[in-house]
Design a protein around this motif. Structure first.
Motif, short mmCIF file in Angstrom:
data_model
loop_
_atom_site.label_atom_id
_atom_site.label_comp_id
_atom_site.label_asym_id
_atom_site.label_seq_id
_atom_site.Cartn_x
_atom_site.Cartn_y
_atom_site.Cartn_z
N ALA A 277 0.84 -1.19 0.00
CA ALA A 277 0.00 0.00 0.00
C ALA A 277 0.87 1.24 0.00
O ALA A 277 1.98 1.24 0.54
N GLN A 278 0.36 2.28 -0.61
CA GLN A 278 1.03 3.58 -0.56
C GLN A 278 0.60 4.30 0.73
O GLN A 278 -0.54 4.16 1.17
N ILE A 279 1.50 5.06 1.27
CA ILE A 279 1.19 5.78 2.49
C ILE A 279 0.23 6.93 2.17
O ILE A 279 0.37 7.61 1.15
N LEU A 280 -0.74 7.13 3.04
CA LEU A 280 -1.74 8.18 2.83
C LEU A 280 -1.83 9.04 4.08
O LEU A 280 -2.24 8.56 5.14
N THR A 281 -1.42 10.28 3.96
CA THR A 281 -1.50 11.20 5.10
C THR A 281 -2.43 12.37 4.83
O THR A 281 -2.78 13.10 5.74
N GLN A 282 -2.82 12.54 3.57
CA GLN A 282 -3.71 13.64 3.19
C GLN A 282 -4.31 13.33 1.82
O GLN A 282 -3.83 12.47 1.09
N ALA A 283 -5.36 14.05 1.48
CA ALA A 283 -6.05 13.82 0.21
C ALA A 283 -5.14 14.02 -0.99
O ALA A 283 -5.26 13.33 -2.00
N ALA A 284 -4.21 14.96 -0.89
CA ALA A 284 -3.32 15.25 -2.01
C ALA A 284 -2.49 14.03 -2.42
O ALA A 284 -2.15 13.88 -3.58
N ASP A 285 -2.15 13.17 -1.46
CA ASP A 285 -1.40 11.95 -1.78
C ASP A 285 -2.17 11.09 -2.77
O ASP A 285 -1.63 10.58 -3.76
N GLN A 348 9.50 20.86 4.75
CA GLN A 348 8.12 20.84 5.25
C GLN A 348 7.13 20.69 4.10
O GLN A 348 6.13 19.97 4.21
N MET A 349 7.40 21.37 3.01
CA MET A 349 6.49 21.29 1.85
C MET A 349 6.54 19.91 1.21
O MET A 349 5.53 19.42 0.69
N GLU A 350 7.72 19.29 1.23
CA GLU A 350 7.82 17.92 0.71
C GLU A 350 6.99 16.96 1.55
O GLU A 350 6.30 16.08 1.02
N LEU A 351 7.04 17.13 2.88
CA LEU A 351 6.24 16.29 3.77
C LEU A 351 4.75 16.52 3.56
O LEU A 351 3.93 15.62 3.77
N LYS A 352 4.38 17.72 3.16
CA LYS A 352 2.97 18.04 2.90
C LYS A 352 2.54 17.60 1.51
O LYS A 352 1.37 17.67 1.15
N PRO A 359 16.76 15.35 -9.12
CA PRO A 359 18.22 15.22 -9.18
C PRO A 359 18.89 16.59 -9.37
O PRO A 359 18.33 17.48 -10.02
N GLY A 360 20.10 16.74 -8.81
CA GLY A 360 20.85 17.97 -8.96
C GLY A 360 20.35 19.11 -8.09
O GLY A 360 20.48 20.28 -8.46
N LYS A 361 19.79 18.78 -6.94
CA LYS A 361 19.27 19.78 -6.00
C LYS A 361 18.21 20.67 -6.64
O LYS A 361 18.11 21.86 -6.37
N MET A 362 17.43 20.07 -7.52
CA MET A 362 16.32 20.78 -8.17
C MET A 362 15.02 20.43 -7.43
O MET A 362 14.90 19.37 -6.82
N PHE A 363 14.02 21.31 -7.56
CA PHE A 363 12.72 21.10 -6.93
C PHE A 363 11.63 21.48 -7.91
O PHE A 363 11.82 22.36 -8.76
#
Length: 366
Positions: A277-285, A348-352, A359-363
């Protein structure tokens, strides 16, 4: 479906040794259940491999008599009877090899081209589980999904209630015929569910909610939807059976994580730990994983609905949404944050679930 066809189809499914897979093979070959009853048992045994004794059961008239009464009950109670190859049979259920040969439905059900998810979990749901279930459905409401569950105590009925509260279509799948309601205290939810969706079952009126019927019921819950969500589950239980059935049907499964010491989180944690199963912590997931966010504008609205972002996080998210992939240094420069502070904000935004490291410190914005 003709009345006569329905009678023979009901009777065929009751014959000992004739399961859904065998019944579908017979119906595909002979086209109608009535034709199956006319055929020689030897021919049927040769086609299906069920053995002569089981094929001879099809000749017994007692099931035809009961089936005639069942067909009349369906007609008198506005119950829709759908054969597995009918155009209005649920599309996703058609792809399940052991899906019901015949489905009895009642209410205002429309599953064509709809987003459908199943929500299951423990009958002993906690306050935290109730809160998560309601919040999940409320956050998904703008996307108008259909919510499927099993009408049982606990997570099931919470999901149905939350869907009704938000005006969403909800489907209750039963482990018995349409002539009864189980559990009885849920009688008060029948009318709103019929108005906002409806009830489905494969069982006839003489079939009661026995333990084995709930297991059979679970495959319909799993098969109707594109994904199954498990909210609180002990190490063993019906919700895990449903999750495994969904996996067998090659559907997505999501589980809400909990404390390692919490007995009602063990099932969910094990699903996640074993990568079933995939982890689900919020609807966005769920929205992201099911690819429901195809439009960028829709995605931005979803993020506002699903996630509480600080003003600084909103600034970063809006910037990435407009510019695409950017490096840590460029984001810091253009958004006016020190690199050290920006790193904490991005984490924090990644966790949300609103940004993704590349890759390469890109977001990039999710």
């Amino acid at each position: 479906m003709r009345h006569t066809d329905l009678i023979y189809l009901i009777a065929l499914r009751q014959c000992y040794g004739i399961g859904d897979i065998t019944a579908k093979k017979l119906l595909t070959h002979f086209k109608s259940a009535e034709e199956v009853f006319k055929r020689n048992p030897v021919e049927i045994a040769g086609l299906t491999g069920i053995g002569l004794k089981n094929s001879q059961n099809i000749k017994l008239s007692e099931w035809l008599q009961k089936a005639e009464r069942e067909a009349e009950f369906a007609f008198q109670n506005n119950i829709d009877c759908q054969r597995f190859d009918d155009p209005d049979y649920p599309e996703k259920l058609k792809h399940c090899p052991d899906g019901p040969t015949l489905l009895f439905s009642k209410g205002n059900i429309n599953l064509k081209d709809r987003k459908i998810i199943s929500i299951v979990g423990t009958r002993k749901v906690t306050a935290a589980g109730i809160d998560f279930c309601r919040r999940l459905i409320f956050d998904l409401a703008p996307l108008d999904p259909v919510i499927v569950s099993g009408f049982a105590y606990g997570v099931d009925i919470v999901a149905h209630q939350a869907a009704i509260e938000k005006g969403l279509q909800t489907i209750a799948v039963m482990a018995h015929g349409h002539n009864q309601i189980y559990p009885k205290p849920h009688q008060k939810f029948v009318k709103p569910i019929l108005e906002n969706g409806g009830f489905m079952t494969e069982f006839c009126t003489w079939e009661n909610p026995l333990p084995e019927n709930f297991v059979k019921r679970n495959r319909i819950v799993a098969g109707l939807s594109e994904a199954t969500v498990v909210i609180e589950s002990a190490e063993k239980g019906g919700s895990l059976i449903t999750a495994n059935m969904a996996l067998d049907y090659n559907r997505d499964v999501f589980a809400v994580p909990g404390k390692p010491t919490d007995p009602l989180s063990q099932g969910c944690n094990n699903l996640i730990k074993t990568q079933r199963a995939q982890i689900l912590t919020q609807a966005a997931d769920l929205v992201y994983s099911l690819n429901w966010d195809l439009k960028k504008t829709e995605l931005q609205v979803q993020k506002q609905l699903f996630v509480d972002l600080s003003d600084e996080e909103k600034l970063i998210f809006d910037h990435l949404s407009q510019t695409g992939n950017q490096s840590l240094d460029v984001i810091a420069l253009e958004c006016g944050f020190p690199v050290q502070k920006l790193s904490g904000l991005l984490l924090q935004m990644e966790l949300k679930g609103v940004v993704r490291p590349m890759p390469g410190k890109m977001f990039q914005a999710v």
